[in-house]
Design an enzyme around this catalytic site. Structure first.
Site, short mmCIF file in Angstrom:
data_model
loop_
_atom_site.label_atom_id
_atom_site.label_comp_id
_atom_site.label_asym_id
_atom_site.label_seq_id
_atom_site.Cartn_x
_atom_site.Cartn_y
_atom_site.Cartn_z
N SER A 152 0.83 -1.21 0.00
CA SER A 152 0.00 0.00 0.00
C SER A 152 0.86 1.26 0.00
O SER A 152 1.87 1.33 0.72
CB SER A 152 -0.91 0.02 1.23
OG SER A 152 -1.59 1.27 1.33
N TYR A 165 -2.80 -2.20 9.89
CA TYR A 165 -2.79 -2.28 8.43
C TYR A 165 -1.45 -1.81 7.88
O TYR A 165 -0.84 -2.48 7.04
CB TYR A 165 -3.92 -1.42 7.86
CG TYR A 165 -3.95 -1.37 6.35
CD1 TYR A 165 -4.47 -2.42 5.61
CD2 TYR A 165 -3.45 -0.26 5.66
CE1 TYR A 165 -4.49 -2.37 4.22
CE2 TYR A 165 -3.48 -0.20 4.28
CZ TYR A 165 -4.00 -1.26 3.56
OH TYR A 165 -4.02 -1.21 2.19
N LYS A 169 1.39 -4.02 5.70
CA LYS A 169 1.77 -3.65 4.34
C LYS A 169 3.24 -3.26 4.26
O LYS A 169 3.90 -3.50 3.24
CB LYS A 169 0.87 -2.52 3.84
CG LYS A 169 -0.60 -2.92 3.69
CD LYS A 169 -0.77 -4.11 2.76
CE LYS A 169 -2.23 -4.47 2.54
NZ LYS A 169 -2.42 -5.59 1.58
#
Length: 259
Positions: A152, A165, A169
């Site tokens: 990401s 998150y 990533k």
């Protein structure tokens, strides 16, 4: 384009496992792979969504296989691999796309429940590890393979209030580099794609219209990013044209971040 150059991009008949392909970016990837002559395997927890995407591809004249799979479950992944190898006898491409994001609530990291933290790590990081490990026997036998990890662009921004998150990533970027060094001798490349804020059919309650405008204003290309914007790079990484490219993390965020 010469015939030889065109062949570099030909993925006809290649078998590509795309995790989380029942919606969003994964769905767009599966459809693009099929349109390019490959056979996408739609590995998706939601069996109905997986079947729907396979039916869309069939309606467009392509070929696909829908398989229910939970990437956090090693036994489920083993069943997926057995199904694919029994049917096709090969695995050429793995796109680790499944992940938890849109359903997450934004909050300071000290307020993230431990159970939620562990669930995000299990799906977003352990899942790609388990899937990559599972495809190795087939890829090593072929002396060729492509592994594409969906990270990401939010990692480059250090986006707050999504620490679990961002952590997963970020780890995918490092995993791609380390894994590429281990698998290079086997003819297997490993790269990561870092999308920007990609707007799909999946509802994101945490992004208001004003926030969307702010995101777009940060980009050099000032329009909303869609899954279609990621397809070209994915197809390149899946093809022989990227044979000498490995261990890389490619920003695809419309120019929000640099290298």
């Amino acid at each position: 384009m010469t015939a030889g150059t065109k062949d570099l991009f030909d993925i006809t008949g290649r078998v590509a496992i795309v995790t989380g392909a029942g919606q969003g970016i994964g769905r767009a990837f599966a459809r693009a792979l099929a349109a390019s002559g490959a056979i996408p395997v739609i590995a998706e927890m939601n069996d109905a969504k997986a079947t729907a995407v396979a039916e869309e591809i069939a309606a467009d004249g392509g070929k696909a296989l829908a398989v229910a799979c939970d990437v956090s479950d090693e036994a489920s992944i083993a069943k997926l691999i057995d199904t694919v190898t029994d049917k096709f006898g090969r695995i050429d491409i793995l796109i680790n796309n499944a992940g938890i994001f849109s359903t997450l609530e934004m909050r300071p990291f000290d307020q993230i429940p431990v159970a939620e933290w562990e669930r995000v790590l299990r799906v977003n990081l352990t899942g790609p590890f388990l899937c990559a490990r599972a495809v190795l026997p087939a890829m090593r036998k072929q002396k060729r393979g492509r592994i594409i990890n969906m990270a990401s662009g939010a990692v480059r921004l250090g986006r707050p209030n999504y620490l679990h998150y961002i952590a997963t990533k970020s780890a995918l970027i490092g995993m791609s580099l380390s894994m590429s060094r281990e698998l290079g001798p086997d003819g297997i490349t490993v790269n990561a794609i870092l999308p920007g804020a990609t707007f799909t059919e999946i509802e994101r309650k945490t992004v208001t219209p004003a926030q969307k405008e702010k995101i777009i204003a940060m980009q050099c290309i000032q329009r909303a990013e869609t899954p279609t914007d990621l397809v070209g790079t994915m197809l390149f990484l899946a093809s022989d044209a990227s044979e000498f490219l490995t261990g890389q993390s490619i920003n695809l965020d419309g120019g929000v971040t640099g290298s």
